[in-house]
Design an enzyme around this catalytic site. Structure first.
Site, PDB file in Angstrom:
ATOM      1  N   THR A  29       0.867  -1.168   0.000  1.00  0.00           N
ATOM      2  CA  THR A  29       0.000   0.000   0.000  1.00  0.00           C
ATOM      3  C   THR A  29       0.903   1.217   0.000  1.00  0.00           C
ATOM      4  OG1 THR A  29      -1.504  -1.256   1.443  1.00  0.00           O
ATOM      5  CG2 THR A  29      -1.935   1.088   1.253  1.00  0.00           C
TER       6      THR A  29
ATOM      7  N   ARG B   2     -12.830  -7.846  -3.728  1.00  0.00           N
ATOM      8  CA  ARG B   2     -12.293  -7.780  -2.364  1.00  0.00           C
ATOM      9  C   ARG B   2     -11.856  -6.347  -2.050  1.00  0.00           C
ATOM     10  NH1 ARG B   2      -6.993  -6.240  -0.082  1.00  0.00           N
ATOM     11  NH2 ARG B   2      -6.854  -7.257   1.959  1.00  0.00           N
TER      12      ARG B   2
END
Length: 314
Positions: A176, A204
């Site tokens: 991330t 998801r």
């Protein structure tokens, strides 16, 4: 009163294993982190807002194919991109979040569009894309987001799964980008963006756009951007838990963040880390993993970047 400003960025806790890292690649990661810090610092040193700073810093990371967000996003199990992003400011707890998108060059700018120009706070997929188009945000085709490294990682992961195995490489499990900042007015903000997990199930959504899990900001306590095993970060409300410990238990930023990362997450399969800043400009970067791409700069103008947990600043 003028406050001490500071900015922290992360490029994900899914760092390349030391055994696979090259000197050239390591230098590129450090340079990418520094570029993001410079983008945010340019805002803060002119008295700009924490929101502006974190968005610019995250955009720089989204534009860099080394990181799992924007141009370097990983692929789903169906070979597509589904990106999530969020922005939150600490003055009024205003929020913008998007999930499951592909097209906008910088997902974090779309999250900010939600924050500033919508009565709602969270949009997914087609609705989010329509908002981006209406706002005139720059779009790119699928080829722009494709990188051979991410595609090859998908193929290798799918091959392992066909044999009943799963990869133990943290760089594939999660990654991330994010930024947190405190500006000269003592206001804090957080921004987070991700492509998710390599070979994730279509649809998801991880902790990145879930406010209180992967992203949170409140001037009274702190701003947080997380990276790691998103499902666990959601279950433990990781980002908000740090704020709650500061607010209700009187803990310092460091004590609250370390407890959440090492105890709540670390003992429950929540591998990863986070970055956080409080209204006094104090920063922390705890992790329970081998490493986390990260960097920090304060108003003194000293830029520091790190990759592994035991590393001195580059």
């Amino acid at each position: 009163m003028t406050h001490r400003f500071s900015l922290v960025v992360h490029g994900g806790a899914g760092t390349i294993l030391r055994s696979k890292m090259t000197a050239e690649k390591e230098a590129a990661y450090h340079e990418g982190l520094k570029t993001a810090l410079q983008a945010g610092y340019a805002v803060l040193e002119k008295g700009g807002s924490a929101v502006d700073a974190v968005v610019e810093a995250v955009c720089a990371l989204e534009d860099n194919p080394l990181f799992n967000a924007g141009r370097g996003a990983v692929f789903t199990s169906e070979g597509k991109h589904e990106m999530d992003a969020a922005v939150m400011e600490g003055t009024q707890r205003n929020v913008g979040a998007v999930a499951g998108i592909c097209g906008p060059r910088n997902p974090v700018r779309l999250a900010r569009e939600v924050l500033e120009h919508s009565e709602h706070v969270f949009f997914g997929a087609d609705a989010a894309l329509k908002l981006a188009q209406k706002a005139g945000l720059p779009f790119e085709d699928a080829a722009y987001f494709h990188t051979d490294a991410r595609w090859n990682a998908l193929q290798e992961t799918l091959k392992l799964r066909s044999q009943g195995l799963e990869s133990d490489d943290p760089a594939r499990r999660h990654g991330t980008v994010g930024a947190v900042a405190c500006d000269v007015n003592g206001q804090v903000a957080a921004a987070t963006s991700t492509g998710g997990m390599t070979a994730k199930a279509p649809g998801r959504i991880g902790d990145t756009p879930v406010i209180g899990a992967g992203t949170f900001a409140d001037n009274a306590t702190c701003a947080v951007s997380a990276t790691g095993h998103g499902e666990v970060f959601i279950r433990y409300c990781a980002a908000h838990e740090i704020s709650a410990r500061m607010r209700h238990a009187g803990q310092s930023l460091a004590d609250a963040a370390n407890h959440v990362v090492m105890e709540d997450l670390g003992k429950n399969d929540g591998s990863g880390g986070l970055i956080a800043v409080d209204g006094a400009g104090n920063v922390v970067m705890p992790m329970n993993s081998e490493g986390m791409y990260r960097g920090v700069v304060t108003q003194e103008g000293r830029f520091e970047t790190y990759i592994y947990s035991d590393e001195t600043p580059a």
